[in-house]
Motif scaffolding. Structure first.
Motif: not given
Length: 556
Positions: A288-301
């Motif tokens: 849920s976290w990665h589908m909501n946020y990381s795909y948009e770059g937060a994970g990369d940050t």
């Protein structure tokens, strides 16, 4: 022995200690453990007699020590596998249970002190009260509750549909208290011969025998009814047991586990199941976290690109699976909803996590259940401010804290309504009962008993779960990391257990008994009412006994 009790001595104390330790060992083998793989349940009907004898004959000064000793000794024998989970776990559990037993022994001593002839009847209610209270507080731990030793004696556990475990506990403890009262007196040279004792108190054995016969007979009738009951439908469930070492973490481990889970699931799909079920936290990165946020770059940050890619692989696989996928998976949510996934002030992740189960279907998360009853000390510790020293120790031990869920979630897939207690949530009667009241017709337990490193620990857990199926009259499917993957019928019968510590899958054709057809059990509608009644009876009677005792002393 007579002289010993006229004036207590070190020899008296040592004899009591030895008797309690032996009794703790004998009591432990009533359950699955290192002596017997499935347990010797009949032992539960006499293992407590020596304990109650000691309680009656010992002094008030010693009774608390004896209670603590018995609790520590029993859980060392019974939960011998706890050091595999963590070296500190055996200390925490034994100290807590020893302290609980300390208070129990005082109450049991008071019962036979205030009510010399009929105190044994009160002792039964006190033990029921203890069993409920010991599982109802923050560190509640129902493992070792005496009724679960009878899990294979199916006629005797059918009554749980009406009374839960509480009637069973009373029926096990009270006759032992009755016998112990006479034997304790005879040890001191004051009691009647047993036959004379029976004759003087003939009403109790007669009434108990009648109730026992009714208990057994109605149990056989109920067992026969549910063995012949026609389910509303059959739900074909594929459980995947990937046998991962729970102490290993990191991205490489998560990827390897996912590879094994994917391979086993694809093999299981060939048998056309209605749903594929993994175990608790089988897939670790939060979908849920990665589908909501990381795909948009937060994970990369925050250097989380590889984890986000693994989640994309999971989503892609789940879509191609073309079957609903139920898995344990942490749910990451914003800790502060007013901020984004990255706290701009600190640069840290603005995230908190739940130990969750997700139902993934049609390329999306169809539903989420967040664990309501967290494991004390290792998943949850609410006393950070009150006990900061203990909190700091637990943090140093690297325990993982989760947020606590508050909804008895009911999922639906292919017309089947089901709920998913996580790990040891199925050892607490109130939780499955709450799921069923909310509409669940099947219980799917998602467990990771691989933490213990012990086959006995998994069997002890499954033994407790059998009673939950009787209380609710719902089939339970247990999907575990290593054990005990199995199905439990509404009769409490444990079916098709999978070999532990083996990477495999198993298909269960689950009989579904809907509440629309079969209704709710009395226990589901009136959960733990007998436990509340026992607490009331115990408390009021002990208070009355204390007041009468004080009044007599004042008059003298």
């Amino acid at each position: 022995m007579i002289d010993l009790y006229k004036k207590r001595s070190l020899r008296t104390l040592c004899s009591e200690v030895l008797l309690l330790i032996i009794s703790a060992f004998v009591y432990s083998i009533a359950f699955p453990g290192f002596v017997s793989e499935k347990g010797l349940g009949f032992i539960a009907f006499f293992a407590i007699i020596p304990v109650l004898m000691v309680i009656k004959n010992t002094s008030w000064k010693a009774v608390g020590f004896h209670g603590f000793l018995f609790g520590v000794a029993f859980y060392c024998f019974f939960n011998y596998w706890l050091p595999n989970f963590h070296k500190g776990a055996i200390v925490i559990v034994t100290v807590i249970k020893g302290t609980e037993m300390l208070m129990l022994f005082f109450a049991l001593k008071a019962a036979v002190t205030y009510f010399k002839r009929f105190g044994f009847l009160l002792q039964g209610f006190i033990w029921v009260s203890y069993a409920y209270l010991s599982e109802s507080w923050f560190a509640g731990y129902p493992y070792g509750t005496i009724c679960y030793a009878l899990y294979r004696y199916l006629p005797l556990i059918q009554i749980a549909e009406y009374t839960g475990i509480w009637f069973i506990i009373y029926m096990i403890i009270t006759p032992q208290a009755f016998i112990a009262a006479n034997l304790a007196d005879r040890v001191r040279g004051k009691g009647d011969k047993f036959i004379t004792y029976i004759k003087k108190n003939i009403y109790f054995p007669i009434i108990y025998a009648i109730i026992f016969v009714l208990w057994f007979t109605t149990g056989c009738i109920q067992l026969n009814y549910w063995e012949k009951a026609i389910p509303d439908r059959t739900w074909r469930v594929a459980t995947v047991q990937h046998n991962h070492d729970s102490w290993q973490g990191g991205l490489t481990t998560y990827r390897r586990n996912f590879s094994n889970l994917r391979r086993l699931s694809l093999e299981a799909i060939r048998q056309n199941p209605d749903i594929v079920v993994w175990s608790e936290t089988a897939f670790v990165p939060s979908v849920s976290w990665h589908m909501n946020y990381s795909y948009e770059g937060a994970g990369d940050t925050i250097g989380n690109k590889e984890t986000a890619e693994l989640v994309k692989e999971f989503v892609s696989f789940a879509e191609e699976l073309d079957k609903p996928l139920l898995t344990g998976n942490p749910t990451g949510v914003l800790k502060d909803p007013s901020k984004g996934p990255i706290d701009e002030e600190t640069g840290e992740l603005n995230r908190t996590d739940y130990n969750s189960v997700i139902l993934f279907d049609d390329g999306t998360i169809k539903g989420t259940y967040n664990k309501q009853h967290l494991v004390p000390f290792t998943e949850h510790f609410p006393y950070k401010k009150q006990l900061p020293w203990l909190y700091n120790i637990l943090v140093a031990l690297d325990y993982n804290w989760w947020e606590q869920g508050d909804e008895a979630k009911v999922f639906e897939s292919d017309g089947v309504k089901f709920s998913t207690p996580i790990c040891y949530e199925d050892v607490f009667g109130y939780l499955p009962a709450g799921f069923v009241r909310n509409g669940a017709d099947v219980i799917v337990n998602m467990t990771n008993d691989r933490w213990s490193g012990s086959a006995d620990a998994a069997v002890q857990h499954a033994a407790i779960a059998t009673v939950r199926s009787v209380e609710t009259r719902k089939t339970m499917v247990r999907s575990t990391n290593s054990g005990l993957t199995c199905m439990i019928l509404p009769t409490g019968e444990l079916v098709d257990p999978v070999e532990q510590f083996k990477m495999t899958y198993h298909i269960y054709d689950v009989p579904v008994y809907t509440s629309e057809t079969y209704g709710h059990t009395f226990y589901v509608e009136h959960t733990d009412i007998l436990a509340y009644a026992s607490i009331f009876i115990s408390a009021v009677t002990l208070i009355v006994g204390l007041c009468l005792t004080i009044l007599k002393k004042v008059k003298k």
